[in-house]
Design an enzyme around this catalytic site. Sequence first.
Site, PDB file in Angstrom:
ATOM      1  N   CYS A   1     -38.460  15.808  -8.489  1.00 23.81           N
ATOM      2  CA  CYS A   1     -38.018  14.791  -7.524  1.00 23.81           C
ATOM      3  C   CYS A   1     -37.499  15.436  -6.240  1.00 23.81           C
ATOM      4  O   CYS A   1     -36.808  16.450  -6.256  1.00 23.81           O
ATOM      5  CB  CYS A   1     -36.934  13.920  -8.145  1.00 23.81           C
TER       6      CYS A   1
ATOM      7  N   CYS B   1     -29.708  14.494  -5.629  1.00 17.61           N
ATOM      8  CA  CYS B   1     -28.597  13.926  -6.409  1.00 17.61           C
ATOM      9  C   CYS B   1     -27.935  15.044  -7.223  1.00 17.61           C
ATOM     10  O   CYS B   1     -28.597  15.672  -8.069  1.00 17.61           O
ATOM     11  CB  CYS B   1     -29.107  12.828  -7.335  1.00 17.61           C
TER      12      CYS B   1
ATOM     13  N   CYS C   1     -28.369  15.457 -11.101  1.00 22.09           N
ATOM     14  CA  CYS C   1     -29.643  15.148 -11.771  1.00 22.09           C
ATOM     15  C   CYS C   1     -30.496  16.361 -12.119  1.00 22.09           C
ATOM     16  O   CYS C   1     -30.882  17.153 -11.244  1.00 22.09           O
ATOM     17  CB  CYS C   1     -30.462  14.185 -10.923  1.00 22.09           C
TER      18      CYS C   1
ATOM     19  N   CYS D   1     -37.033   0.739 -21.333  1.00 20.62           N
ATOM     20  CA  CYS D   1     -36.850   1.081 -19.926  1.00 20.62           C
ATOM     21  C   CYS D   1     -37.629   2.340 -19.562  1.00 20.62           C
ATOM     22  O   CYS D   1     -37.464   3.382 -20.195  1.00 20.62           O
ATOM     23  CB  CYS D   1     -35.367   1.280 -19.646  1.00 20.62           C
TER      24      CYS D   1
ATOM     25  N   CYS E   1     -37.975  -2.921 -18.513  1.00 18.30           N
ATOM     26  CA  CYS E   1     -37.123  -2.458 -17.418  1.00 18.30           C
ATOM     27  C   CYS E   1     -37.789  -1.214 -16.827  1.00 18.30           C
ATOM     28  O   CYS E   1     -38.451  -0.461 -17.557  1.00 18.30           O
ATOM     29  CB  CYS E   1     -35.737  -2.112 -17.975  1.00 18.30           C
TER      30      CYS E   1
ATOM     31  N   CYS F   1     -30.409  -4.390 -12.938  1.00 15.80           N
ATOM     32  CA  CYS F   1     -29.636  -3.486 -13.788  1.00 15.80           C
ATOM     33  C   CYS F   1     -29.065  -2.440 -12.835  1.00 15.80           C
ATOM     34  O   CYS F   1     -29.822  -1.677 -12.235  1.00 15.80           O
ATOM     35  CB  CYS F   1     -30.551  -2.847 -14.833  1.00 15.80           C
TER      36      CYS F   1
ATOM     37  N   ARG G   1     -23.444  -1.638 -20.320  1.00 14.01           N
ATOM     38  CA  ARG G   1     -24.089  -0.658 -21.203  1.00 14.01           C
ATOM     39  C   ARG G   1     -23.352   0.672 -21.190  1.00 14.01           C
ATOM     40  O   ARG G   1     -23.142   1.282 -20.145  1.00 14.01           O
ATOM     41  CB  ARG G   1     -25.551  -0.438 -20.792  1.00 14.01           C
TER      42      ARG G   1
HETATM   43  N1  SAM Z   1     -35.169   8.200  -9.494  1.00 13.05           N
HETATM   44  C1  SAM Z   1     -34.644   6.934  -9.791  1.00 13.05           C
HETATM   45  C2  SAM Z   1     -33.282   6.712  -9.212  1.00 13.05           C
HETATM   46  O1  SAM Z   1     -32.597   7.651  -8.858  1.00 13.05           O
HETATM   47  O2  SAM Z   1     -32.912   5.540  -9.124  1.00 13.05           O
HETATM   48  C3  SAM Z   1     -34.632   6.598 -11.272  1.00 13.05           C
HETATM   49  C4  SAM Z   1     -34.229   7.654 -12.274  1.00 13.05           C
HETATM   50  S1  SAM Z   1     -32.562   8.257 -12.141  1.00 13.05           S
HETATM   51  C5  SAM Z   1     -32.615   9.588 -13.293  1.00 13.05           C
HETATM   52  C6  SAM Z   1     -31.623   6.967 -12.931  1.00 13.05           C
HETATM   53  C7  SAM Z   1     -30.142   7.150 -13.094  1.00 13.05           C
HETATM   54  O3  SAM Z   1     -29.865   8.142 -14.083  1.00 13.05           O
HETATM   55  C8  SAM Z   1     -29.332   7.634 -11.916  1.00 13.05           C
HETATM   56  O4  SAM Z   1     -29.087   6.625 -10.973  1.00 13.05           O
HETATM   57  C9  SAM Z   1     -28.058   8.076 -12.581  1.00 13.05           C
HETATM   58  O5  SAM Z   1     -27.155   6.996 -12.694  1.00 13.05           O
HETATM   59  C10 SAM Z   1     -28.511   8.486 -13.984  1.00 13.05           C
HETATM   60  N2  SAM Z   1     -28.345   9.914 -14.223  1.00 13.05           N
HETATM   61  C11 SAM Z   1     -29.168  10.909 -13.829  1.00 13.05           C
HETATM   62  N3  SAM Z   1     -28.699  12.111 -14.210  1.00 13.05           N
HETATM   63  C12 SAM Z   1     -27.540  11.883 -14.870  1.00 13.05           C
HETATM   64  C13 SAM Z   1     -26.586  12.724 -15.490  1.00 13.05           C
HETATM   65  N4  SAM Z   1     -26.707  14.037 -15.506  1.00 13.05           N
HETATM   66  N5  SAM Z   1     -25.516  12.140 -16.093  1.00 13.05           N
HETATM   67  C14 SAM Z   1     -25.373  10.806 -16.077  1.00 13.05           C
HETATM   68  N6  SAM Z   1     -26.244   9.961 -15.494  1.00 13.05           N
HETATM   69  C15 SAM Z   1     -27.309  10.486 -14.892  1.00 13.05           C
HETATM   70  C1  DTB Z   2     -28.936   4.677 -16.346  1.00 13.61           C
HETATM   71  O1  DTB Z   2     -27.982   4.152 -15.741  1.00 13.61           O
HETATM   72  N1  DTB Z   2     -28.827   5.737 -17.128  1.00 13.61           N
HETATM   73  C2  DTB Z   2     -30.122   6.116 -17.642  1.00 13.61           C
HETATM   74  C3  DTB Z   2     -31.049   4.989 -17.105  1.00 13.61           C
HETATM   75  N2  DTB Z   2     -30.179   4.233 -16.285  1.00 13.61           N
HETATM   76  C4  DTB Z   2     -32.308   5.324 -16.454  1.00 13.61           C
HETATM   77  C5  DTB Z   2     -30.506   7.504 -17.298  1.00 13.61           C
HETATM   78  C6  DTB Z   2     -29.531   8.549 -17.792  1.00 13.61           C
HETATM   79  C7  DTB Z   2     -30.071   9.895 -17.476  1.00 13.61           C
HETATM   80  C8  DTB Z   2     -29.230  11.008 -18.028  1.00 13.61           C
HETATM   81  C9  DTB Z   2     -29.792  12.336 -17.676  1.00 13.61           C
HETATM   82  C10 DTB Z   2     -31.150  12.598 -18.232  1.00 13.61           C
HETATM   83  O2  DTB Z   2     -31.388  12.375 -19.451  1.00 13.61           O
HETATM   84  O3  DTB Z   2     -32.012  13.130 -17.510  1.00 13.61           O
HETATM   85 FE1  SF4 Z   3     -34.567  11.872  -8.215  1.00 11.07          FE
HETATM   86 FE2  SF4 Z   3     -32.830  12.273 -10.154  1.00 11.07          FE
HETATM   87 FE3  SF4 Z   3     -31.975  11.402  -7.814  1.00 11.07          FE
HETATM   88 FE4  SF4 Z   3     -33.447   9.756  -9.404  1.00 11.07          FE
HETATM   89  S1  SF4 Z   3     -31.418  10.579  -9.823  1.00 11.07           S
HETATM   90  S2  SF4 Z   3     -33.681  10.094  -7.192  1.00 11.07           S
HETATM   91  S3  SF4 Z   3     -34.792  11.276 -10.376  1.00 11.07           S
HETATM   92  S4  SF4 Z   3     -32.949  13.404  -8.221  1.00 11.07           S
END
Ligand code: SAM
Ligand code: DTB
Ligand code: SF4
Length: 343
Positions: free
Chosen positions: A78, A82, A85, A122, A153, A213, A285
């Site tokens: 990506c 963030c 992430c 989802c 979702c 959501c 959730r």
């Molecule tokens: N790329 C899209 C976005 O950012 O909306 C969808 C996927 S993103 C991985 C979805 C959500 O996962 C993020 O908004 C964040 O709340 C959660 N997330 C990602 N990495 C995480 C982490 N290490 N711990 C907790 N939540 C995480």
């Molecule tokens: C949300 O709020 N949490 C989920 C889902 N929506 C997509 C994602 C959590 C991701 C945690 C880090 C990972 O497994 O990569």
């Molecule tokens: Fe990309 Fe992760 Fe940020 Fe979603 S949360 S936009 S997958 S870097």
Amino acid sequence: MSHVAEQTITLHRPRPQASQTEQAAQAGEQRWSVDAIEALFNLPFPELMHRAQTVHRENFDPTRVEFATLLSVKTGGCAEDCGYCPQAARYDTGVEASKLMEPAEVLAAAQRAQAAGATRFCMGAAWRSPKDRDIEKVADLVRTVKALGLETCATLGMLEDGHAQTLQSAGLDYYNHNLDSAPDFYGDIITTRDYQDRLDTLARVRSAGVKVCCGGIVGMGETRRQRAGLVAELANLTPYPESVPINNLVKVEGTPLANQADLDPFEFVRTIAVARITMPTARVRLSAGRQQMGDGVQALCFLAGANSIFYGDKLLTTGNPDTEADVKLLERLGMSRSAPEVR
Ligand code: SAM
Ligand code: DTB
Ligand code: SF4
């Protein structure tokens, strides 16, 4: 004192009076100030829990928990930054980038999730923003999953005009798009987009008739006031989201937040309780971070009003409790899985 007498005393104890703010929230007509939400956070723990439970019981069966299963249909690579992430290309986290999965693979995963007891499925994709051709392909995946009778979702990043409508026509029930933090903390965590970008996508989702959501992450180094600021943003969306995922940061090696100090677990429980009080009819959730949390804290989260979990041994790229452990936990608590929602 006899058991019956104890029960009588409990039943005759006056219920805590919902404040005017809370009553208006129940009616869905309240704008919450950050001060009012911070005041909820500051309540003594037993008082906060009692208020959250009261609201929860007025709106839901407190013994039921929804099971939602996640599948990463397009992993890693990506372009966004963030700080939490593991899928951001710029961090060395060991996550390999992959292409969008084929419908047959997704179908097999959705069937397994359904057989294990999930009612919502989802699909997550590590995109900043999907292209038109990506949306067409995800629409196919949505049709495939929807045909099984699962709630659908998707979480695909920022949507452009028309994208949400295409997904809605394919049978998408919910779009997950998190605000993640308070506006005044967002720039500390993400610099490649801004808060308004998130709000714009949420508005497109709403106007396409797809349910929202939307939640956030706690434990990223924010203050309590900033946690209150996040909840205020969520609760003041009009209407507030149907689903509110509250994630506890999963610290992933290679991300900027890998060495973030642990959040006090009671503060996480407080966040759930405050989300429940301010968004009475939402599915709150208990999301990422359960594997690190322990059964006791999870049970407190259910008492605080959480009534949904991600179910399955993987979130997107990180671990989650296995299904047997979750079924056993609910059994030990005398709780059970929600039936699919009637529509
Ligand atoms: N790329 C899209 C976005 O950012 O909306 C969808 C996927 S993103 C991985 C979805 C959500 O996962 C993020 O908004 C964040 O709340 C959660 N997330 C990602 N990495 C995480 C982490 N290490 N711990 C907790 N939540 C995480
Ligand atoms: C949300 O709020 N949490 C989920 C889902 N929506 C997509 C994602 C959590 C991701 C945690 C880090 C990972 O497994 O990569
Ligand atoms: Fe990309 Fe992760 Fe940020 Fe979603 S949360 S936009 S997958 S870097």
